[in-house]
Design an enzyme around this catalytic site. Structure first.
Site, PDB file in Angstrom:
ATOM      1  N   ASP A   1      -7.510 -10.311  19.635  1.00 51.00           N
ATOM      2  CA  ASP A   1      -7.793  -9.373  18.545  1.00 51.00           C
ATOM      3  C   ASP A   1      -7.676  -9.991  17.158  1.00 51.00           C
ATOM      4  O   ASP A   1      -8.005  -9.347  16.168  1.00 51.00           O
ATOM      5  CB  ASP A   1      -6.843  -8.158  18.633  1.00 51.00           C
ATOM      6  CG  ASP A   1      -7.111  -7.340  19.874  1.00 51.00           C
ATOM      7  OD1 ASP A   1      -8.288  -7.087  20.158  1.00 51.00           O
ATOM      8  OD2 ASP A   1      -6.151  -6.978  20.568  1.00 51.00           O
TER       9      ASP A   1
ATOM     10  N   HIS B   1       1.550 -12.007  23.025  1.00 50.47           N
ATOM     11  CA  HIS B   1       0.965 -11.448  24.243  1.00 50.47           C
ATOM     12  C   HIS B   1       2.024 -11.444  25.335  1.00 50.47           C
ATOM     13  O   HIS B   1       2.840 -12.363  25.396  1.00 50.47           O
ATOM     14  CB  HIS B   1      -0.243 -12.294  24.690  1.00 50.47           C
ATOM     15  CG  HIS B   1      -1.153 -11.567  25.610  1.00 50.47           C
ATOM     16  ND1 HIS B   1      -0.925 -11.503  26.961  1.00 50.47           N
ATOM     17  CD2 HIS B   1      -2.265 -10.840  25.362  1.00 50.47           C
ATOM     18  CE1 HIS B   1      -1.882 -10.770  27.507  1.00 50.47           C
ATOM     19  NE2 HIS B   1      -2.702 -10.346  26.561  1.00 50.47           N
TER      20      HIS B   1
ATOM     21  N   HIS C   1      -2.260  -2.576  21.984  1.00 54.01           N
ATOM     22  CA  HIS C   1      -3.243  -3.023  22.985  1.00 54.01           C
ATOM     23  C   HIS C   1      -4.581  -3.210  22.245  1.00 54.01           C
ATOM     24  O   HIS C   1      -4.638  -3.948  21.266  1.00 54.01           O
ATOM     25  CB  HIS C   1      -3.279  -1.961  24.092  1.00 54.01           C
ATOM     26  CG  HIS C   1      -4.010  -2.342  25.339  1.00 54.01           C
ATOM     27  ND1 HIS C   1      -4.490  -3.588  25.602  1.00 54.01           N
ATOM     28  CD2 HIS C   1      -4.357  -1.589  26.430  1.00 54.01           C
ATOM     29  CE1 HIS C   1      -5.082  -3.598  26.791  1.00 54.01           C
ATOM     30  NE2 HIS C   1      -5.031  -2.384  27.312  1.00 54.01           N
TER      31      HIS C   1
HETATM   32  N1  CMC Z   1       4.752 -10.192  15.320  1.00 52.63           N
HETATM   33  C1  CMC Z   1       6.077 -10.419  15.131  1.00 52.63           C
HETATM   34  N2  CMC Z   1       6.955 -10.524  16.136  1.00 52.63           N
HETATM   35  C2  CMC Z   1       6.491 -10.363  17.388  1.00 52.63           C
HETATM   36  C3  CMC Z   1       5.132 -10.122  17.648  1.00 52.63           C
HETATM   37  C4  CMC Z   1       4.248 -10.037  16.570  1.00 52.63           C
HETATM   38  N3  CMC Z   1       2.950  -9.811  16.749  1.00 52.63           N
HETATM   39  N4  CMC Z   1       4.951 -10.025  18.992  1.00 52.63           N
HETATM   40  C5  CMC Z   1       6.146 -10.176  19.539  1.00 52.63           C
HETATM   41  N5  CMC Z   1       7.083 -10.407  18.579  1.00 52.63           N
HETATM   42  C6  CMC Z   1       8.512 -10.672  18.762  1.00 52.63           C
HETATM   43  C7  CMC Z   1       9.251  -9.410  19.174  1.00 52.63           C
HETATM   44  O1  CMC Z   1       9.718  -8.706  18.054  1.00 52.63           O
HETATM   45  C8  CMC Z   1      10.378  -9.998  19.999  1.00 52.63           C
HETATM   46  O2  CMC Z   1      11.315 -10.550  19.104  1.00 52.63           O
HETATM   47  P1  CMC Z   1      12.889 -10.524  19.435  1.00 52.63           P
HETATM   48  O3  CMC Z   1      13.053 -11.473  20.590  1.00 52.63           O
HETATM   49  O4  CMC Z   1      13.539 -10.968  18.170  1.00 52.63           O
HETATM   50  O5  CMC Z   1      13.225  -9.113  19.793  1.00 52.63           O
HETATM   51  C9  CMC Z   1       9.706 -11.179  20.713  1.00 52.63           C
HETATM   52  O6  CMC Z   1       8.631 -11.565  19.871  1.00 52.63           O
HETATM   53  C10 CMC Z   1       9.168 -10.816  22.087  1.00 52.63           C
HETATM   54  O7  CMC Z   1       8.221  -9.779  21.944  1.00 52.63           O
HETATM   55  P2  CMC Z   1       8.098  -8.514  22.895  1.00 52.63           P
HETATM   56  O8  CMC Z   1       7.833  -7.314  22.039  1.00 52.63           O
HETATM   57  O9  CMC Z   1       9.252  -8.463  23.840  1.00 52.63           O
HETATM   58  O10 CMC Z   1       6.795  -8.925  23.712  1.00 52.63           O
HETATM   59  P3  CMC Z   1       5.942  -7.970  24.635  1.00 52.63           P
HETATM   60  O11 CMC Z   1       5.420  -8.816  25.735  1.00 52.63           O
HETATM   61  O12 CMC Z   1       6.683  -6.755  25.001  1.00 52.63           O
HETATM   62  O13 CMC Z   1       4.745  -7.514  23.656  1.00 52.63           O
HETATM   63  C11 CMC Z   1       2.714  -7.471  22.483  1.00 52.63           C
HETATM   64  C12 CMC Z   1       3.475  -8.080  23.670  1.00 52.63           C
HETATM   65  C13 CMC Z   1       1.264  -7.915  22.554  1.00 52.63           C
HETATM   66  C14 CMC Z   1       2.752  -5.937  22.586  1.00 52.63           C
HETATM   67  C15 CMC Z   1       3.362  -7.940  21.155  1.00 52.63           C
HETATM   68  O14 CMC Z   1       3.282  -9.347  21.064  1.00 52.63           O
HETATM   69  C16 CMC Z   1       2.717  -7.284  19.933  1.00 52.63           C
HETATM   70  O15 CMC Z   1       3.091  -6.164  19.573  1.00 52.63           O
HETATM   71  N6  CMC Z   1       1.712  -7.975  19.286  1.00 52.63           N
HETATM   72  C17 CMC Z   1       1.003  -7.364  18.173  1.00 52.63           C
HETATM   73  C18 CMC Z   1      -0.036  -6.393  18.689  1.00 52.63           C
HETATM   74  C19 CMC Z   1      -1.218  -7.109  19.289  1.00 52.63           C
HETATM   75  O16 CMC Z   1      -1.768  -8.041  18.717  1.00 52.63           O
HETATM   76  N7  CMC Z   1      -1.668  -6.617  20.473  1.00 52.63           N
HETATM   77  C20 CMC Z   1      -2.846  -7.154  21.154  1.00 52.63           C
HETATM   78  C21 CMC Z   1      -2.508  -7.834  22.446  1.00 52.63           C
HETATM   79  S1  CMC Z   1      -3.892  -8.777  23.110  1.00 52.63           S
HETATM   80  C22 CMC Z   1      -5.140  -7.598  23.441  1.00 52.63           C
HETATM   81  C23 CMC Z   1      -4.799  -6.769  24.626  1.00 52.63           C
HETATM   82  O17 CMC Z   1      -5.140  -7.138  25.751  1.00 52.63           O
HETATM   83  O18 CMC Z   1      -4.184  -5.716  24.439  1.00 52.63           O
END
Ligand code: CMC
Length: 431
Positions: free
Chosen positions: A365, A309, A268
């Site tokens: 971010d 996201h 986050h």
């Molecule tokens: N790098 C590599 N792979 C990723 C990333 C990433 N940053 N984000 C998602 N994926 C992949 C994930 O591994 C999954 O792959 P697969 O289908 O092979 O299993 C697919 O994309 C879907 O991702 P998810 O984890 O199901 O997506 P989510 O909606 O649960 O997670 C997130 C959203 C923001 C937690 C995630 O994208 C992430 O961890 N990003 C990096 C951390 C980050 O930048 N966070 C800040 C978010 S914006 C500020 C805020 O409001 O918090």
């Protein structure tokens, strides 16, 4: 049969049910009538991490994640970032409309008169170790504020709630700045109520040795824009934490402290800190392909921090504004050498099938940390710079939650997968 309805057939019983559709949703409680037999509890929805569950109705912030649109009370984020100030946006989020001149003056004065913290807060903060993480200090100090304002427990009074909203918005920069000074071993600087919200914060953080120390206007403007962009983001993890804690009728300080702790995590708000560490680890543009490969191979759970996201499946509109703001900041501070790595990383990722197929774009971010670093903030302070403006969103969402007759104490259900009743075994008889 009503047009706005869903017809469901339970193949276990052959029975058909008609569920009303309102605002594109069915009510999860309407599923409860669907039973396989008289003893059945009724159907529930299983939705870990709320992937497809609306927890509330809200009129504050609108996001269209597919189109990359973000609006506060209907105003596009790009226009607010260009023309508004953080306090004007705070008024807008709290009241639903932009203020006129006298309303803004009155609101600004009310914030300004609440910027000081009780002297004992300084003693409380002195108790932290020199290397305490700024988010730990912020969360615990905000939780401690609840003990300074016992009236805040009266969450059913609109007037009392309003006072705590103002206090939280006003005191957050002071507490964050005190945390910074504590880490640096510097004396605390009291708020200067003649300065604007952002300039006052920067002065409390940075002023050393000069009576009239002033931050560069371009840096004040850049931080003002960043504050506006971070002010609210509807039902994200920290806002949900704030609403959930607030739903038990805990006071707003305790609820916002929960928001801060949720924001701390690297998935986050902590991502801004993680992005900077990642860019430093990459170190050189030539190392990007190898890093991207590790991310795609999910090697050691590596992620491209600042990408992806839950809601945006397009470029995060906040990231676009920040990328533009970088130039203005770097004109004053000199270019952050990590910018070239970030731009190249983005270019490569946006052409790579892994990221394209998963619709992973830069989020808020990805570039913000480069500005914070260029402005001289230490990396572990970055998430405080997210928490200060997000306080506006947390208090507005708390207010909306507590005033909403549909809301009750948050209490999800579970699917029980453990052992059922068995007899206690004395310790000497256990294997
Ligand atoms: N790098 C590599 N792979 C990723 C990333 C990433 N940053 N984000 C998602 N994926 C992949 C994930 O591994 C999954 O792959 P697969 O289908 O092979 O299993 C697919 O994309 C879907 O991702 P998810 O984890 O199901 O997506 P989510 O909606 O649960 O997670 C997130 C959203 C923001 C937690 C995630 O994208 C992430 O961890 N990003 C990096 C951390 C980050 O930048 N966070 C800040 C978010 S914006 C500020 C805020 O409001 O918090």
């Amino acid at each position: 049969m009503a047009k706005d309805s869903l017809t469901v057939t339970d193949n276990r019983t052959g029975k058909t049910y008609e569920l009303a559709i309102d605002n594109g949703c069915i009510r999860a409680m309407d599923l409860r009538q669907i039973k396989s037999g008289a003893e059945d509890f009724g159907l529930m929805a299983y939705d870990p991490a709320f992937l497809n569950t609306a927890n509330c109705k809200s009129a504050i912030t609108f996001i269209d994640g597919d189109k990359g649109i973000l609006e506060y009370r209907g105003y596009p984020i790009e226009q607010l970032a260009e023309h508004s100030t953080h306090l004007e946006v705070a008024y807008l989020l709290m009241n639903g409309e932009l203020p006129n001149k006298s309303q803004l003056e009155e609101f600004t004065a009310s914030i300004t008169t609440h910027t000081y913290v009780h002297e004992n807060i300084k003693g409380f903060m002195d108790g932290f170790r020199y290397d305490a993480h700024p988010m730990s200090m912020l969360a615990s100090t905000v939780a401690a504020l609840s003990s300074f304002y016992p009236e805040a427990k009266n969450v059913r009074s609109k007037e009392v709630r309003r006072r705590q909203m103002i206090r939280l918005i006003a005191k957050m920069p002071t507490i964050a700045a005190f945390g910074y000074r504590h880490s640096q071993g510097l004396p605390y600087i009291y708020p200067n109520n003649d300065l604007g919200y952002v300039e006052n914060f920067l002065t409390m953080v940075k002023s050393i040795g000069k009576q009239n120390w002033r931050s560069h206007p371009a840096l004040v403007k850049a931080l003002e824009i960043l504050f506006i962009l971070h002010a609210d983001h509807e039902q994200n993890c920290s806002t949900t934490a704030t609403r959930v804690v607030g739903s038990s009728e805990a006071d707003p300080y305790s609820a916002v402290a929960a928001g801060i702790t949720a924001l701390y995590g690297p998935l986050h708000g902590g991502a801004n800190e993680a992005v900077l560490r990642m860019l430093r680890e990459i170190g050189d543009k030539k190392n990007i392909p190898e890093f991207i490969k590790k991310v795609k191979d999910k090697d050691g759970d590596k992620k491209l921090m600042g990408f992806g996201h839950r809601v945006y499946k397009n470029y995060d509109p906040r990231a676009k504004v920040i990328k533009k703001a970088c130039d203005e900041v770097f004109e004053v501070t000199g270019k952050n050498p990590l910018l070239d790595i970030a731009v190249e990383l983005e270019r490569i990722a946006l052409q790579d099938d892994y990221f394209v197929q998963r619709k992973l774009y830069p989020n808020v971010d990805f570039y913000s940390g480069l500005i914070y670093e260029a402005m001289g903030f230490p990396v572990d302070f970055f998430t405080n710079l997210f928490a200060i403006p997000r306080t506006v969103g947390w208090v507005c969402q708390f207010e909306e939650m507590i005033s909403d007759n549909d809301q009750k104490i948050a209490r999800p259900r579970q699917i029980f997968t453990g052992q059922r009743k068995r007899d206690y075994v004395a310790i000497e008889k256990r294997g």
